[in-house]
Write an enzyme that holds these catalytic residues in place. Structure first.
Site, short mmCIF file in Angstrom:
data_model
loop_
_atom_site.label_atom_id
_atom_site.label_comp_id
_atom_site.label_asym_id
_atom_site.label_seq_id
_atom_site.Cartn_x
_atom_site.Cartn_y
_atom_site.Cartn_z
N THR A 13 41.36 53.39 95.47
CA THR A 13 42.18 52.39 95.66
C THR A 13 42.51 51.22 94.79
O THR A 13 41.81 50.98 94.31
CB THR A 13 42.50 52.07 97.11
OG1 THR A 13 41.35 51.02 97.40
CG2 THR A 13 42.31 53.30 98.46
N THR A 16 45.54 51.75 89.37
CA THR A 16 46.42 50.88 88.56
C THR A 16 45.93 50.53 87.92
O THR A 16 47.32 50.15 86.59
CB THR A 16 48.03 51.21 89.31
OG1 THR A 16 47.93 50.06 89.63
CG2 THR A 16 48.27 51.65 89.91
N GLY A 18 43.07 46.85 86.03
CA GLY A 18 42.10 46.56 86.40
C GLY A 18 40.85 47.46 86.41
O GLY A 18 40.23 48.05 85.70
N GLY A 20 40.00 48.82 89.44
CA GLY A 20 40.12 50.26 89.97
C GLY A 20 40.52 50.83 88.86
O GLY A 20 40.32 51.86 89.32
N SER A 88 47.38 68.14 62.50
CA SER A 88 48.39 69.27 63.25
C SER A 88 50.16 69.03 62.40
O SER A 88 49.97 67.65 62.18
CB SER A 88 49.02 69.11 64.68
OG SER A 88 50.55 69.61 65.24
N TYR A 101 49.88 63.22 72.36
CA TYR A 101 49.18 64.20 71.30
C TYR A 101 49.78 64.36 69.95
O TYR A 101 48.57 64.17 68.69
CB TYR A 101 50.09 65.87 71.72
CG TYR A 101 49.80 67.01 70.43
CD1 TYR A 101 48.59 67.81 71.16
CD2 TYR A 101 49.89 67.58 69.55
CE1 TYR A 101 47.45 68.74 69.92
CE2 TYR A 101 49.68 68.24 68.54
CZ TYR A 101 48.36 68.86 68.94
OH TYR A 101 48.25 70.12 68.00
#
Length: 160
Positions: A13, A16, A18, A20, A88, A101
């Site tokens: 929880t 998104t 820091g 967490g 690539s 990518y």
């Protein structure tokens, strides 16, 4: 400490940003499937995108760096060795739908160039190769050519 979370699922929880986000990334690196949440749908979407970018960088850049750093000292000591990184054409012509990518392959070009400079004059070469995606026409031509002449040391007839 190395934790193996393969096959596990984790919910982090407030993940998104820091601490967490760092915990979620660490669990993902240890093999866990990680569910994240945040205050808004936008912040969750941004965190998922960051994880995807990190994964491409890890797989396409850091893995090459780690392997090169592992083998390069022995190559230099023997005054001979070859490192060939497969990049690539997306490193130069970055597709709009695959910027993550293309970024990782551009970084791989820079890494190859840096190691090439580091090993200059040692007998070790470091290069990168940037193939374009094959087209069906190329595969058809190759298949036709192989059916009428030797391919990989094996004679093939038109009926094989």
């Amino acid at each position: 400490m190395r934790i193996d979370s393969t096959g596990r699922t984790a919910l982090v929880t407030g993940s998104t940003q820091g601490i967490g986000a760092a915990i979620a990334a660490g669990l993902a690196r240890s093999g866990a499937r990680v569910a994240i949440n945040g205050r808004t749908e936008k912040s969750v979407g941004a965190a998922i995108d960051d994880d995807e970018w990190r994964r491409y960088f890890e797989v396409n850049v850091l893995s090459a760096i780690r392997l090169t750093r592992l083998v390069l000292p022995g190559m230099v000591e023997r005054s001979w060795g070859r490192v060939l990184d497969i990049a690539s054409d997306s490193a130069i012509v970055i597709p709009a739908e695959m910027i993550h990518y293309g970024m990782s392959k551009t970084a791989l070009l820079a890494v190859s160039r840096g190691f090439a400079k580091e090993t200059a004059g040692t007998g070790v070469t470091v290069n990168s190769f940037s193939p374009a995606p094959p087209t069906r026409a190329v595969w058809r031509i190759s298949s036709t050519a192989c059916s009428t002449r030797t391919c990989r040391g094996t004679r093939r007839s038109a009926s094989s």
